[in-house]
Design an enzyme around this catalytic site. Structure first.
Site, PDB file in Angstrom:
ATOM      1  CE1 TYR A 174      -3.745  -2.552   0.627  1.00  0.00           C
ATOM      2  CE2 TYR A 174      -2.359  -3.137   2.601  1.00  0.00           C
ATOM      3  CZ  TYR A 174      -3.474  -3.207   1.783  1.00  0.00           C
ATOM      4  OH  TYR A 174      -4.082  -4.455   1.701  1.00  0.00           O
ATOM      5  CE1 TYR A 230      -9.069  -4.006   1.147  1.00  0.00           C
ATOM      6  CE2 TYR A 230      -9.024  -5.438   3.162  1.00  0.00           C
ATOM      7  CZ  TYR A 230      -8.284  -5.096   1.939  1.00  0.00           C
ATOM      8  OH  TYR A 230      -7.044  -5.830   1.897  1.00  0.00           O
TER       9      TYR A 230
HETATM   10  N1  PMP Z   1     -11.453  -9.000   5.689  1.00  0.00           N
HETATM   11  C1  PMP Z   1     -11.476  -8.052   6.372  1.00  0.00           C
HETATM   12  C2  PMP Z   1     -12.745  -7.614   7.249  1.00  0.00           C
HETATM   13  C3  PMP Z   1     -10.175  -7.373   6.684  1.00  0.00           C
HETATM   14  O1  PMP Z   1     -10.381  -6.169   7.663  1.00  0.00           O
HETATM   15  C4  PMP Z   1      -9.057  -7.721   6.051  1.00  0.00           C
HETATM   16  C5  PMP Z   1      -7.852  -6.965   6.253  1.00  0.00           C
HETATM   17  N2  PMP Z   1      -7.751  -5.695   6.840  1.00  0.00           N
HETATM   18  C6  PMP Z   1      -9.100  -8.891   4.961  1.00  0.00           C
HETATM   19  C7  PMP Z   1     -10.148  -9.335   4.937  1.00  0.00           C
HETATM   20  C8  PMP Z   1      -7.964  -9.284   4.419  1.00  0.00           C
HETATM   21  O2  PMP Z   1      -6.857  -9.733   5.297  1.00  0.00           O
HETATM   22  P1  PMP Z   1      -5.376 -10.104   5.154  1.00  0.00           P
HETATM   23  O3  PMP Z   1      -4.912  -8.412   5.224  1.00  0.00           O
HETATM   24  O4  PMP Z   1      -4.822 -10.848   6.085  1.00  0.00           O
HETATM   25  O5  PMP Z   1      -5.365 -10.673   3.997  1.00  0.00           O
END
Ligand code: PMP
Length: 445
Positions: A35, A162
């Site tokens: 990012y 997200y």
């Molecule tokens: N689902 C949700 C609700 C998240 O907040 C996130 C990451 N912030 C993810 C999936 C993805 O997780 P990761 O970064 O471990 O791939």
């Protein structure tokens, strides 16, 4: 506190001359950070150790980890209980493939975790939040493919959601900056607005226009949308959407990657929603934030859809580190901790302090909205223009937080804090002081 680095200047790329250390120089020539627009980023801060809620930098100064290292570190860095369990597990069994084999920590984890997950009876392991979501979406889609219901190919999701950065997870997400480069290549997802009340017409009128018979799965972040901007919405409205999806025969997928393991008021957000999910995605806090691991838990009905005399109907998904025993051991230590009197007390104290702080800044002239939900504190800063998740305003708030000894990662104009449950009163004092400094000093534009 020893403080040699001017953190704000370092990360905003101002006056970098002479501030680079050997570590930051090596980083600048070998690493590619997530990012991050690498072209104009300043210095990536060299963290050499961590304890509890504190990240120690190369120069001996420390930062308060007010976001639990991306929401994962629930029980403090360097937790001795997790360390002990990991050491024992390493001496016993470090890793073995999970196809054709099983092992004690995976079995114990199932015995202890499944009773906490409403309606779940199977654990499917993977490596991170995105893969937990990817697995869940594939389960929902293949379930209907296995049955020959070839018209059920649609995923239903919320606007602003997200769910991660792999293709399926990106598709389910509604945030442009994370997935815009791949918009023409993503699986089919229909989006509706989150319900802000039990019968929010925006949500239910949009839902009415969708042929729910084509929906294989509905994925949602229960109670609060995280990376999309910390948006809270109505539990009963969510329950109604879920029951309509169920009524039409589709599956409901709770993405509890952020909310799981006590981040909000209950251990899992799904506990307080009347309608229950069929698949639950877990990661982040699962291992107390020390090893990458994820679970897509499924109900027996979902699981049974893959049982067949036809091998092609098996769930053909796996990873090298599926159900890694070290990850399972860390998760078991995490459950010990979550249930311990000590963590329960410190978590409740954190919940109280977050609520008190939210009340105390609610009427600040630079605050548009402020609330706490369990251990999560959210402050929406006033602005005269609209905010993007990764805009320059956000960068200024981020830098100002660091200059005040606090690691926060604002989302546009949304400031949030979710520190480890073990944060001490002193840690929280520094964190709140830093947040107040932001509120008092950020130029609102
Ligand atoms: N689902 C949700 C609700 C998240 O907040 C996130 C990451 N912030 C993810 C999936 C993805 O997780 P990761 O970064 O471990 O791939």
């Amino acid at each position: 506190m020893k403080k040699n680095l001017d953190l704000e200047e370092m990360i905003t790329h101002r006056e970098l001359e002479g501030k680079r250390t050997s570590m930051t120089q090596r980083d600048a020539s070998t690493q590619w950070h997530p990012y991050t627009q690498m072209k104009d980023f300043g210095i990536h801060l060299p963290v050499v150790s961590a304890r509890g809620s504190r990240l120690f930098l190369e120069d001996g100064s420390f930062l308060i980890d007010a976001i639990s290292s991306w929401w994962v570190n629930l029980y403090g860095h360097g937790n001795p209980i997790i360390k002990q369990r990991l050491t024992q597990q390493f001496d016993q069994l470090d890793h073995v493939l999970f196809a054709g084999f099983t092992h004690p920590p995976a079995l114990e984890l199932a015995d202890r975790l499944l009773p906490l997950l409403p309606g779940m009876s199977r654990l499917f392991f993977s490596d991170n939040g995105s893969t937990a979501v990817e697995v869940a979406l594939k389960m929902a889609l293949q379930y209907f493919w296995n049955r020959g219901e070839v018209d059920r190919r649609v995923i239903l999701a919320f606007e602003n959601a997200y769910h991660g950065d792999t293709f399926g997870a990106m598709a389910a997400g509604g945030v442009g900056v994370f997935n815009q480069a791949f918009a023409d290549m993503l699986p089919k997802v229909i989006r509706i607005p989150v319900p802000l009340s039990e019968d929010d017409p925006q949500t239910f009128e949009a839902l009415e226009k969708i042929d729910l018979q084509t929906v294989a799965g509905f994925i949602y972040e229960p109670l609060v949308q995280g990376a999309g901007g910390m948006i809270r919405y109505d539990a009963d409205g969510l329950s109604r959407v879920m029951s309509e999806v169920h009524h039409a025969g589709g599956w409901c997928i709770a993405d509890e990657v952020m909310t799981g393991f006590g981040r909000l008021d209950t251990f899992f957000a799904s506990e307080v929603i009347e309608e229950k999910p069929d698949i639950i995605c877990l990661s982040k806090g699962l291992t107390g934030g020390v090893l990458p691991m994820a679970i897509s838990a499924a109900s027996e009905r979902v699981y049974e859809g893959f049982l067949s005399n036809d091998r092609g109907k098996a769930f053909m998904h796996g990873h090298s580190f599926t159900a890694n025993p070290m990850g399972c051991a860390a998760a078991l230590a995490g459950l010990d901790l979550l249930n311990s009197g000590e963590i329960q007390r410190s978590r409740l104290s954190l919940i109280r302090q977050q609520a008190d702080f939210a009340r105390s800044v609610m009427d600040h002239p630079n605050v548009e909205e402020c609330f706490s939900m369990g251990t999560l504190l959210v402050i929406r800063l006033k602005r005269n223009r609209s905010s993007e998740v990764y805009d320059e305003f956000r960068d200024r708030v981020y830098a100002l937080a660091l200059a005040n000894q606090v690691l926060l990662r604002p989302l546009g104009n949304v400031l949030y804090a979710m520190p480890p449950y073990t944060s001490t009163t002193e840690d929280l004092k520094i964190m709140y002081k830093g947040i107040r400094a932001i509120l008092n000093n950020i130029p609102i534009d």
